[in-house]
Design a protein around this motif. Sequence first.
Motif, mmCIF file in Angstrom:
data_model
loop_
_atom_site.group_PDB
_atom_site.id
_atom_site.type_symbol
_atom_site.label_atom_id
_atom_site.label_comp_id
_atom_site.label_asym_id
_atom_site.label_seq_id
_atom_site.Cartn_x
_atom_site.Cartn_y
_atom_site.Cartn_z
ATOM 1 N N ASP A 206 -1.065 7.298 -0.443
ATOM 2 C CA ASP A 206 -2.170 7.950 -1.127
ATOM 3 C C ASP A 206 -3.279 6.990 -1.553
ATOM 4 O O ASP A 206 -4.263 7.397 -2.150
ATOM 5 C CB ASP A 206 -1.674 8.754 -2.341
ATOM 6 N N GLN A 207 -3.126 5.712 -1.243
ATOM 7 C CA GLN A 207 -4.209 4.760 -1.493
ATOM 8 C C GLN A 207 -5.198 4.710 -0.324
ATOM 9 O O GLN A 207 -6.235 4.059 -0.420
ATOM 10 C CB GLN A 207 -3.651 3.349 -1.721
ATOM 11 N N LYS B 231 -5.397 1.059 -6.872
ATOM 12 C CA LYS B 231 -4.784 2.297 -7.337
ATOM 13 C C LYS B 231 -3.315 2.105 -7.703
ATOM 14 O O LYS B 231 -2.775 2.792 -8.561
ATOM 15 C CB LYS B 231 -4.902 3.374 -6.264
ATOM 16 N N GLU B 232 -2.644 1.145 -7.050
ATOM 17 C CA GLU B 232 -1.220 0.994 -7.273
ATOM 18 C C GLU B 232 -0.870 0.132 -8.479
ATOM 19 O O GLU B 232 -0.038 0.490 -9.296
ATOM 20 C CB GLU B 232 -0.555 0.375 -6.036
ATOM 21 N N LYS C 141 -8.105 1.938 -1.299
ATOM 22 C CA LYS C 141 -8.272 1.563 -2.705
ATOM 23 C C LYS C 141 -7.057 0.752 -3.138
ATOM 24 O O LYS C 141 -6.025 1.303 -3.492
ATOM 25 C CB LYS C 141 -8.446 2.810 -3.563
ATOM 26 N N LEU D 190 0.815 -1.211 0.000
ATOM 27 C CA LEU D 190 0.000 0.000 0.000
ATOM 28 C C LEU D 190 0.853 1.268 0.000
ATOM 29 O O LEU D 190 1.838 1.373 0.723
ATOM 30 C CB LEU D 190 -0.907 0.028 1.238
ATOM 31 N N LYS D 191 0.437 2.228 -0.820
ATOM 32 C CA LYS D 191 1.019 3.563 -0.762
ATOM 33 C C LYS D 191 0.131 4.442 0.105
ATOM 34 O O LYS D 191 -1.073 4.179 0.253
ATOM 35 C CB LYS D 191 1.117 4.157 -2.166
#
Length: 426
Positions: free
Chosen positions: A267-268, A280-281, A277, A264-265
């Motif tokens: 901004d996810q 998204k990546e 989300k 996970l980033k």
Amino acid sequence: MPKVDVSKLDDDKKLKIIQKAIEKHGLSYVSRHTGVSRSTLNRYINGKIQKIPNNVIEKASELLTVDELSDIIYGVKTTDIDPTTVISAIIKAKKDEGFRNFFLTLLWQELGDYIKEPSNSYMVTKKDVELFEKLIRNEKEKKTAEDRINYLKRALADLNYELTPTKLKEYILDLSKESKGKAEHTAKALKLFIKEVIKPKSPRIARELYDSFNIPKMKPNHKPINLPLDTVKSIFSNIEELGAKAFFLILAETGLRVGEVLSLKLDQVDFEYRVIKIMKENETKRAYITFLHENTATWLKEKYLPYREEFIKKYESSLRKLAEVNTNQGIDIERWKAKLFPFREDGLRVEIKEAMKKVLGKEFRLYDIRAFFTSYMVKQKVPGTIVNLLQGRASPQQFRIMEENYFTISETELREWYDKYAPRLL
């Protein structure tokens, strides 16, 4: 067991160990611990007895920390040595042969017992993947080559490009539980990668990685441990390190795969709307969307995110120096800074498994947390379709097909199922 070889210490340092132990714990306690009378200890300190037996020093050294012993023996406060200093020493050792010989000799003298156990971890680079693609396209038919490459890339992304025997074994077992076919294809791709790319570079590590897992041929017999909610809460409470605590919290309350959470980033994750989300990546990720409970989102914002920022500030400069020295490893600083969990996976696992042992007296696979989420939701009478959507057992394409043709549910309705029935640790 003593922390130091006292036979190599001079009389002055032996005396300082005695003095520090008494200063820290008091004369009476040191007397009881070493089996030496208070009057004899006073004679050591006053210099009336100059030859202190080694067994007394060994006992006294047990009362001091490694840092305290280091201050006495080497005159260096280890708490003042940051990662940047270590990286600088490594850079100098690589460039200066004379310093390198001194540095390596000192390492073996002082840390020989630790570095005798070689690493069994392999960090996969971009060049490794490119080499694999080139080899496979030359040796296999087009369809087979594409399959091997795609399965390998998906596995490497899930494993964060770090291969260890334990991670590989658990990963193939996890895949086998979901789909024996995918597990078989993935295992074949990984074994081929290890044989063709890693083995020529590091035969020992390649052998350990290759032998750590089998190509699935039958239904796996692993049965997830039964985890009541109270047990999961207790494990969470016993995790000391904040990064591992946050990582476990998301695993338990979302039921996502370990690799998905690790990838996970920042901004996810929308902390305001409490949405994660996954897609998204990367399009290879199988999960689609899931949520956070309100208390969890608040805890992450107030407790975890400041801790994460401090961690990045502390180690960014060191990592940049490491990237400058090892340009061929493709270390991406910005990608690391963007991660929700910018920590080593093995460190997170160690912290969590220590808490498992405190609560249960034993460890279990992190993947069993995913099984816990499924079991908990099913017991709450949540429809299987909802559980599959939240845990990513349906791909985004399948989800859209269900939305458009068979199963009408909005993101809001899916969130309502989550808020009402998903397990809560806070």
